[in-house]
Design a protein around this motif. Sequence first.
Motif, mmCIF file in Angstrom:
data_model
loop_
_atom_site.group_PDB
_atom_site.id
_atom_site.type_symbol
_atom_site.label_atom_id
_atom_site.label_comp_id
_atom_site.label_asym_id
_atom_site.label_seq_id
_atom_site.Cartn_x
_atom_site.Cartn_y
_atom_site.Cartn_z
ATOM 1 N N PRO A 188 40.589 31.126 34.549
ATOM 2 C CA PRO A 188 40.222 31.213 32.817
ATOM 3 C C PRO A 188 41.107 32.501 32.843
ATOM 4 N N SER A 189 41.407 33.092 31.602
ATOM 5 C CA SER A 189 42.682 34.433 31.781
ATOM 6 C C SER A 189 41.831 35.988 31.702
ATOM 7 N N ASN A 190 40.484 35.718 31.344
ATOM 8 C CA ASN A 190 39.667 37.513 32.023
ATOM 9 C C ASN A 190 39.774 37.902 33.365
ATOM 10 N N GLU A 191 39.717 36.645 33.929
ATOM 11 C CA GLU A 191 40.362 37.369 35.428
ATOM 12 C C GLU A 191 41.583 37.279 35.773
ATOM 13 N N ARG A 229 41.504 40.145 37.636
ATOM 14 C CA ARG A 229 40.655 39.900 38.901
ATOM 15 C C ARG A 229 41.243 39.106 39.551
#
Length: 115
Positions: free
Chosen positions: A30-33, A36
Amino acid sequence: MYVFSFEKLEVWQNSRFFTLDLYKLTSKFPSNELFRITSQIKRSTSSITTNIPEGTSRDTNKEKARFLTISYASAMETLNHLILSKDLGYVSEEEYIRCREKLEKICNQINNLKK
């Protein structure tokens, strides 16, 4: 073109291709990772590959062993990130097993090179 000694090492070649595999694998995360776990995996797996030539180019066995130990530790960090990625559902069981088997082989090769 001159081929440096580390480029001839099977462990370096395997870790290089493993790094490429993980870059491809994390491109599906996922792009939100991105900043991270994706970034962490890329850094730790690149460190495996980077520390092998750095260690093998050192003059003393103690220095060589130190960089190979760092490479091994980076492999363990990568394994931790893979386990977490599987737990989060970013990596399938099959992908996890395939990556883990490759990483185990690389770890064994690093240990053999250290000896």
